[in-house]
Design a protein around this motif. Sequence first.
Motif, PDB file in Angstrom:
ATOM      1  N   THR A 240      15.372 -25.516  -4.313  1.00  0.00           N
ATOM      2  CA  THR A 240      14.884 -26.954  -3.505  1.00  0.00           C
ATOM      3  C   THR A 240      14.410 -26.700  -2.258  1.00  0.00           C
ATOM      4  OG1 THR A 240      16.337 -28.414  -4.954  1.00  0.00           O
ATOM      5  CG2 THR A 240      15.660 -29.367  -2.979  1.00  0.00           C
ATOM      6  N   THR A 241      13.466 -26.818  -1.808  1.00  0.00           N
ATOM      7  CA  THR A 241      12.828 -26.631  -0.420  1.00  0.00           C
ATOM      8  C   THR A 241      11.908 -27.677  -0.005  1.00  0.00           C
ATOM      9  OG1 THR A 241      11.088 -25.306  -0.961  1.00  0.00           O
ATOM     10  CG2 THR A 241      13.258 -24.088  -0.563  1.00  0.00           C
ATOM     11  N   GLY A 242      11.824 -27.962   1.319  1.00  0.00           N
ATOM     12  CA  GLY A 242      11.015 -29.037   1.739  1.00  0.00           C
ATOM     13  C   GLY A 242       9.314 -28.846   1.398  1.00  0.00           C
ATOM     14  N   PHE A 243       9.161 -27.473   1.282  1.00  0.00           N
ATOM     15  CA  PHE A 243       7.590 -27.196   1.013  1.00  0.00           C
ATOM     16  C   PHE A 243       7.376 -27.646  -0.716  1.00  0.00           C
ATOM     17  CE2 PHE A 243       9.342 -22.719   0.349  1.00  0.00           C
ATOM     18  CZ  PHE A 243       8.701 -22.476  -0.736  1.00  0.00           C
ATOM     19  N   LEU A 244       8.365 -27.183  -1.348  1.00  0.00           N
ATOM     20  CA  LEU A 244       8.010 -27.584  -2.879  1.00  0.00           C
ATOM     21  C   LEU A 244       7.926 -29.083  -2.896  1.00  0.00           C
ATOM     22  CD1 LEU A 244      10.005 -24.940  -4.886  1.00  0.00           C
ATOM     23  CD2 LEU A 244       7.575 -25.317  -4.402  1.00  0.00           C
ATOM     24  N   SER A 245       8.985 -29.842  -2.502  1.00  0.00           N
ATOM     25  CA  SER A 245       8.759 -31.394  -2.242  1.00  0.00           C
ATOM     26  C   SER A 245       7.196 -31.870  -1.967  1.00  0.00           C
ATOM     27  CB  SER A 245       9.879 -32.054  -1.214  1.00  0.00           C
ATOM     28  OG  SER A 245      11.158 -31.684  -1.799  1.00  0.00           O
ATOM     29  N   ALA A 246       6.958 -31.120  -0.874  1.00  0.00           N
ATOM     30  CA  ALA A 246       5.546 -31.596  -0.195  1.00  0.00           C
ATOM     31  C   ALA A 246       4.479 -31.355  -1.456  1.00  0.00           C
ATOM     32  CB  ALA A 246       5.195 -30.934   1.066  1.00  0.00           C
ATOM     33  N   LEU A 247       4.528 -30.349  -1.987  1.00  0.00           N
ATOM     34  CA  LEU A 247       3.557 -29.898  -3.139  1.00  0.00           C
ATOM     35  C   LEU A 247       3.525 -31.025  -4.319  1.00  0.00           C
ATOM     36  CD1 LEU A 247       1.698 -27.866  -4.407  1.00  0.00           C
ATOM     37  CD2 LEU A 247       3.744 -26.530  -5.507  1.00  0.00           C
ATOM     38  N   ILE A 248       4.932 -31.173  -4.793  1.00  0.00           N
ATOM     39  CA  ILE A 248       5.171 -32.219  -5.965  1.00  0.00           C
ATOM     40  C   ILE A 248       4.524 -33.621  -5.460  1.00  0.00           C
ATOM     41  CG2 ILE A 248       6.808 -33.571  -7.201  1.00  0.00           C
ATOM     42  CD1 ILE A 248       8.596 -31.244  -6.983  1.00  0.00           C
ATOM     43  N   GLU A 249       4.696 -33.812  -4.157  1.00  0.00           N
ATOM     44  CA  GLU A 249       4.208 -35.327  -3.865  1.00  0.00           C
ATOM     45  C   GLU A 249       2.580 -35.188  -3.814  1.00  0.00           C
ATOM     46  OE1 GLU A 249       4.280 -38.115   0.204  1.00  0.00           O
ATOM     47  OE2 GLU A 249       5.855 -36.647  -0.042  1.00  0.00           O
TER      48      GLU A 249
ATOM     49  N   ASP B 269       7.657 -21.596   6.981  1.00  0.00           N
ATOM     50  CA  ASP B 269       8.390 -22.558   7.076  1.00  0.00           C
ATOM     51  C   ASP B 269       8.932 -23.483   6.100  1.00  0.00           C
ATOM     52  OD1 ASP B 269       9.208 -24.917   8.463  1.00  0.00           O
ATOM     53  OD2 ASP B 269       7.205 -25.806   8.744  1.00  0.00           O
ATOM     54  N   LEU B 270       9.970 -23.581   5.841  1.00  0.00           N
ATOM     55  CA  LEU B 270      10.971 -24.119   4.721  1.00  0.00           C
ATOM     56  C   LEU B 270      10.910 -25.698   4.815  1.00  0.00           C
ATOM     57  CD1 LEU B 270      13.669 -21.385   3.981  1.00  0.00           C
ATOM     58  CD2 LEU B 270      11.480 -21.793   2.597  1.00  0.00           C
ATOM     59  N   ALA B 271      10.807 -26.284   5.818  1.00  0.00           N
ATOM     60  CA  ALA B 271      10.781 -27.664   6.027  1.00  0.00           C
ATOM     61  C   ALA B 271       9.673 -28.366   6.801  1.00  0.00           C
ATOM     62  CB  ALA B 271      12.177 -27.812   6.810  1.00  0.00           C
ATOM     63  N   PRO B 272       8.620 -28.160   6.174  1.00  0.00           N
ATOM     64  CA  PRO B 272       7.316 -28.733   6.855  1.00  0.00           C
ATOM     65  C   PRO B 272       7.588 -30.037   7.468  1.00  0.00           C
ATOM     66  CG  PRO B 272       6.886 -28.019   4.552  1.00  0.00           C
ATOM     67  CD  PRO B 272       8.243 -27.968   4.769  1.00  0.00           C
ATOM     68  N   GLY B 273       7.124 -30.201   8.553  1.00  0.00           N
ATOM     69  CA  GLY B 273       7.147 -31.659   9.344  1.00  0.00           C
ATOM     70  C   GLY B 273       8.508 -32.044  10.105  1.00  0.00           C
ATOM     71  N   ARG B 274       9.379 -30.907  10.184  1.00  0.00           N
ATOM     72  CA  ARG B 274      10.505 -31.177  10.938  1.00  0.00           C
ATOM     73  C   ARG B 274       9.989 -30.754  12.498  1.00  0.00           C
ATOM     74  NH1 ARG B 274      13.823 -25.367   9.963  1.00  0.00           N
ATOM     75  NH2 ARG B 274      12.303 -24.234  11.020  1.00  0.00           N
TER      76      ARG B 274
END
Length: 363
Positions: free
Chosen positions: A74-83, A277-282
């Motif tokens: 679980t990382t921020g960039f995969l969340s951004a990809l899923i979205e 960057d593991l947390a895009p947008g931070r």
Amino acid sequence: MQTPEPTLADVAARAGVSVATASRALTGARPVSDTLHRKVRDASRELGYRRNAVASALRLQRTETVGLVLPRYTTGFLSALIESVSDGLERNDLSLVLRYSEPDALHDVGNVESLMARRVDGIIICPSSLEASQESIEAAGPVPIVQVGRFVITDRSDSVGLDEDRATAMLIAHLVEREARRLLVVGLDPDAPADARRIRALRGAAEGAAAVDVAPFTPAVLDGGIRAAERLVAAGPGALPDAIICANDDVAAGVLAVLRMRGITVPGRVQVVSLLDLAPGREDLTVTTLRHPWPEMGREAVRLLLDAQQRRREPVGERIARRVSLAPQLVPGHSTREHPGPAPAPAAAAAAPAVIPDPKETP
């Protein structure tokens, strides 16, 4: 008296198009112009029309679903990809089926076979490793598949990923401008094809301007960064490079913690950067890092997949696998200097070669 459900003919009449055109716009069976697609979609929403997905799937031999296979972390960039993938599919009336894969070939293939059993219309896969994912891509058979992020070299599928040369050139230029001449890479494994390619790109970008050494491999996690930095500090002041290039932000956090705890100033004596960057947008700008365009990658992966579905009618021998590379963003942080200038270390120490003991030789 109950109001009758709106029909496809009602939608076509409201949009001012034929029933066949309305059907194509809503099912994606054949492409229509953006203008017509928008008109039909707007008419459908205004009337509250709901397609019978089951009947449509039986008639068209399509389930209007797309599989997305991601590594299980679980990382921020995969969340951004899923979205971004989910949003792109929804805009085209397609549903998402998500699968997570373990880092082994058997489980990766099992995910693809599971999606095939569900009769998905296409698959988007983020390879867990170049080795493990080769068989899974071949297992997709005739179903269109698009790789995102990493990619396995094959003529079987399209792919969208990072422009590695552009990324490494940006990072190296940033460090060279800040007087870094001796660079050390931490968290990349020279024996792993993807990491080896990244190391070659770093050395190619630094050629003639800086020397790039690679530390004995430690995992690309927080603890790996801590272990690598402890080993580096234990080797003495002469072993310290001008800058440390970390595999990702977690590795960089471990390196920074050790350096500061041992009284080594950052960015005064040693500069630290991250390749991912593991947390895009931070808003935290502790580490200078490369922000990968994951939302754009997701949208581009959907576009490639939809196009591949239209090209399925082409003879297999005439299909050409497409490679799309997107540029990252360099996000400067407090771990590199604001203005170019020499490091405050003695000249003799700065000129000394980096000596990094191999963990196999460390008692």
